[in-house]
Design an enzyme around this catalytic site. Structure first.
Site, mmCIF file in Angstrom:
data_model
loop_
_atom_site.group_PDB
_atom_site.id
_atom_site.type_symbol
_atom_site.label_atom_id
_atom_site.label_comp_id
_atom_site.label_asym_id
_atom_site.label_seq_id
_atom_site.Cartn_x
_atom_site.Cartn_y
_atom_site.Cartn_z
ATOM 1 N N HIS A 1 -8.125 -4.845 -1.427
ATOM 2 C CA HIS A 1 -6.872 -4.243 -0.958
ATOM 3 C C HIS A 1 -6.367 -4.904 0.316
ATOM 4 O O HIS A 1 -5.202 -4.718 0.683
ATOM 5 C CB HIS A 1 -7.073 -2.745 -0.729
ATOM 6 C CG HIS A 1 -5.805 -1.991 -0.497
ATOM 7 N ND1 HIS A 1 -4.787 -1.926 -1.435
ATOM 8 C CD2 HIS A 1 -5.365 -1.274 0.575
ATOM 9 C CE1 HIS A 1 -3.790 -1.200 -0.954
ATOM 10 N NE2 HIS A 1 -4.112 -0.800 0.263
ATOM 11 N N ASP B 1 -8.915 -4.184 -6.761
ATOM 12 C CA ASP B 1 -8.199 -3.245 -5.886
ATOM 13 C C ASP B 1 -8.001 -1.934 -6.637
ATOM 14 O O ASP B 1 -7.129 -1.824 -7.506
ATOM 15 C CB ASP B 1 -6.858 -3.822 -5.450
ATOM 16 C CG ASP B 1 -6.165 -2.946 -4.415
ATOM 17 O OD1 ASP B 1 -6.692 -1.861 -4.097
ATOM 18 O OD2 ASP B 1 -5.093 -3.351 -3.926
ATOM 19 N N SER C 1 0.838 -1.195 0.000
ATOM 20 C CA SER C 1 0.000 0.000 0.000
ATOM 21 C C SER C 1 0.880 1.254 0.000
ATOM 22 O O SER C 1 1.686 1.428 -0.918
ATOM 23 C CB SER C 1 -0.973 -0.058 1.187
ATOM 24 O OG SER C 1 -2.011 0.880 1.052
#
Length: 211
Positions: free
Chosen positions: A193, A180, A125
């Site tokens: 995610h 995602d 991320s």
């Protein structure tokens, strides 16, 4: 709206996940405080994740590397200057310059302290953005020591064309789960995610194939 979605996702990421190789007594500070090892794994965690390695993918990859190469792997997370806060996702580089500089410093430390080590790296991320920013500007002698990089839920995937700029694509593997949306250049968090723990075995195999 996006900030609210990020906040909601952060709570989900911080929630306990399956207790397997992800939750063990790893400090994630082994490059700084320990001896040199043949392999050095440098990882940047996702937003709001605890510790230096986080919980979603960092500890899993670290442990899997250690199980595959016993006594040969040092794991180092990016921090404490990198605080993995939510607000930094909205900066132009997808993270803070402080975080990028700290990560770059760890790569340089590995190269200077352990000149014979093989470096592998990863990020999840916002941590993927940290890796984009750090690796792209490293000196060539340090970049050459980085044998493989795995990125999960890469918030810079679209912006940087599915690669880390100025770094070989054959040494990079980016995991973007179906659905995602951060991989499409947004900061909208969907359940996809939060699914990257499933990719730990594949990511570990990729890194091991490079060392």
């Amino acid at each position: 709206m996006k900030f609210a979605l990020l906040s909601l996702a952060a709570m989900a990421v911080a929630s306990p996940v399956a207790i397997d190789v992800r939750q063990t007594a790893i400090t994630g500070d082994e490059l700084r405080t320990g001896p040199c090892e043949p392999i050095t794994f440098i990882f940047a965690r996702g937003s709001t994740e605890p510790g230096l390695l986080g919980i979603t993918t960092g500890p899993g990859v670290c442990n899997a590397l250690k199980l595959s190469r016993p006594g040969q792997v040092a794991c180092q997370g990016v921090g404490p200057a990198y605080i993995a806060d939510l607000a930094s996702n909205f900066l132009p580089q997808g993270t803070s310059q402080v975080a990028i500089d700290e990560a770059a410093g760890l790569f340089k430390l590995a190269a200077s302290k352990c000149p014979d080590t093989k470096i592998v790296a990863g990020g999840y991320s916002q941590g993927a953005a940290v890796m984009h920013g750090a690796i792209r500007n490293l000196p060539s002698n340090v970049q050459n020591m980085i044998k493989g990089v795995v990125l999960f839920g890469d918030t810079r995937n679209k912006q940087d064309g599915g690669r880390i700029p100025n770094f070989p694509t054959d040494r990079t593997k980016i995991y973007c789960a179906f659905g995602d949306l951060v991989c499409d250049g947004t900061l909208i968090i969907t359940p996809a995610h939060l699914s990257y723990g499933d990719d730990v075995p594949s990511a570990t195999s990729f890194l091991l194939s490079k060392v």
